[in-house]
Design an enzyme around this catalytic site. Structure first.
Site, PDB file in Angstrom:
ATOM      1  N   ASP A 124      77.041 -13.907  -6.002  1.00 51.26           N
ATOM      2  CA  ASP A 124      77.416 -14.773  -7.131  1.00 51.26           C
ATOM      3  C   ASP A 124      77.185 -13.978  -8.416  1.00 51.26           C
ATOM      4  OD1 ASP A 124      77.790 -16.656  -9.097  1.00 51.26           O
ATOM      5  OD2 ASP A 124      76.015 -17.836  -8.581  1.00 51.26           O
ATOM      6  N   ASP A 164      65.991 -10.239   2.142  1.00 52.67           N
ATOM      7  CA  ASP A 164      66.820  -9.101   1.725  1.00 52.67           C
ATOM      8  C   ASP A 164      66.148  -7.794   2.139  1.00 52.67           C
ATOM      9  OD1 ASP A 164      68.627 -10.839   0.461  1.00 52.67           O
ATOM     10  OD2 ASP A 164      67.576 -10.706  -1.452  1.00 52.67           O
ATOM     11  N   HIS A 202      65.474 -12.729  -7.745  1.00 57.41           N
ATOM     12  CA  HIS A 202      65.083 -11.585  -6.915  1.00 57.41           C
ATOM     13  C   HIS A 202      66.133 -10.474  -7.006  1.00 57.41           C
ATOM     14  CE1 HIS A 202      67.768 -13.938  -4.442  1.00 57.41           C
ATOM     15  NE2 HIS A 202      67.818 -13.001  -3.533  1.00 57.41           N
ATOM     16  N   GLY A 254      66.003 -14.911   1.236  1.00 59.22           N
ATOM     17  CA  GLY A 254      66.130 -13.713   0.408  1.00 59.22           C
ATOM     18  C   GLY A 254      64.980 -13.508  -0.558  1.00 59.22           C
ATOM     19  N   ASP A 306      65.562  -7.076  -5.477  1.00 59.80           N
ATOM     20  CA  ASP A 306      65.724  -7.016  -4.019  1.00 59.80           C
ATOM     21  C   ASP A 306      67.197  -6.889  -3.650  1.00 59.80           C
ATOM     22  OD1 ASP A 306      62.953  -7.404  -3.715  1.00 59.80           O
ATOM     23  OD2 ASP A 306      63.208  -9.577  -3.765  1.00 59.80           O
ATOM     24  N   ARG A 317      71.870  -0.914  -2.507  1.00 60.72           N
ATOM     25  CA  ARG A 317      71.630   0.527  -2.578  1.00 60.72           C
ATOM     26  C   ARG A 317      71.469   1.112  -1.173  1.00 60.72           C
ATOM     27  NH1 ARG A 317      67.327   3.593  -1.995  1.00 60.72           N
ATOM     28  NH2 ARG A 317      67.340   5.672  -2.924  1.00 60.72           N
ATOM     29  N   HIS A 346      74.476 -15.694  -1.850  1.00 59.36           N
ATOM     30  CA  HIS A 346      73.771 -16.428  -2.904  1.00 59.36           C
ATOM     31  C   HIS A 346      74.130 -17.906  -2.780  1.00 59.36           C
ATOM     32  CE1 HIS A 346      73.474 -12.535  -5.436  1.00 59.36           C
ATOM     33  NE2 HIS A 346      72.356 -12.748  -4.777  1.00 59.36           N
TER      34      HIS A 346
END
Length: 144
Positions: free
Chosen positions: A84, A64, A91, A59, A94, A100, A11
């Site tokens: 962060d 991402d 987003h 991203g 995402d 995940r 980030h």
């Protein structure tokens, strides 16, 4: 040394931290292959030109998701994602999907410097460790 395929994401507020972490661990990271989201990739290449870094989209513009697809295809061995936690991300869905997938496909994921240090300093990082493959047979054969 076993060549790892490493995804780098950070980030905005953590990009400098990621660049510094790479510099502190350049000996362990040299010789591996890297993919990074847009700006992160550019900054890593500028700061550490010896690393083989391929930049993907930013991203929020799909980077991402590109990394997530690479994870699902078995093309990433490690995700280093300096998150962060103090700033809302536009987003965020995402970001959650990416973390995940790393969890689902059982690849190591470091979301902060301490964890990233542990990963690259582990003998498993350079000794050809291969995570247990994930078996989705039960999921694929379930009745709907």
């Amino acid at each position: 040394m076993d060549c790892k395929r490493i995804a780098l994401v950070a980030h905005d507020a953590r990009k400098r931290d990621l660049i510094a972490w790479i510099g502190a661990n350049i000996a362990a990271l040299d010789g591996h292959l890297f993919w990074a989201t847009g700006t992160t990739g550019r900054l890593v290449r500028e700061a550490h030109p010896s690393l083989d870094v391929t930049s993907l989209k930013s991203g929020p513009l799909g980077g991402d998701q590109q990394i997530g697809a690479m994870i699902a295809e078995g093309r990433i061995d490690l995700l280093v994602f300096f998150v962060d936690p103090m700033t809302a991300q536009p987003h965020d869905v995402d970001v959650k999907a990416l973390t995940r997938l790393a969890t689902l496909y059982n690849i190591p994921m470091a979301c902060n410097e301490a964890t990233a240090d542990m990963v690259v300093s582990s003998p498993l990082f350079s000794d050809g460790y291969c995570p247990r493959p994930v078996d989705f047979a039960a999921h694929d054969s379930r009745s709907v």
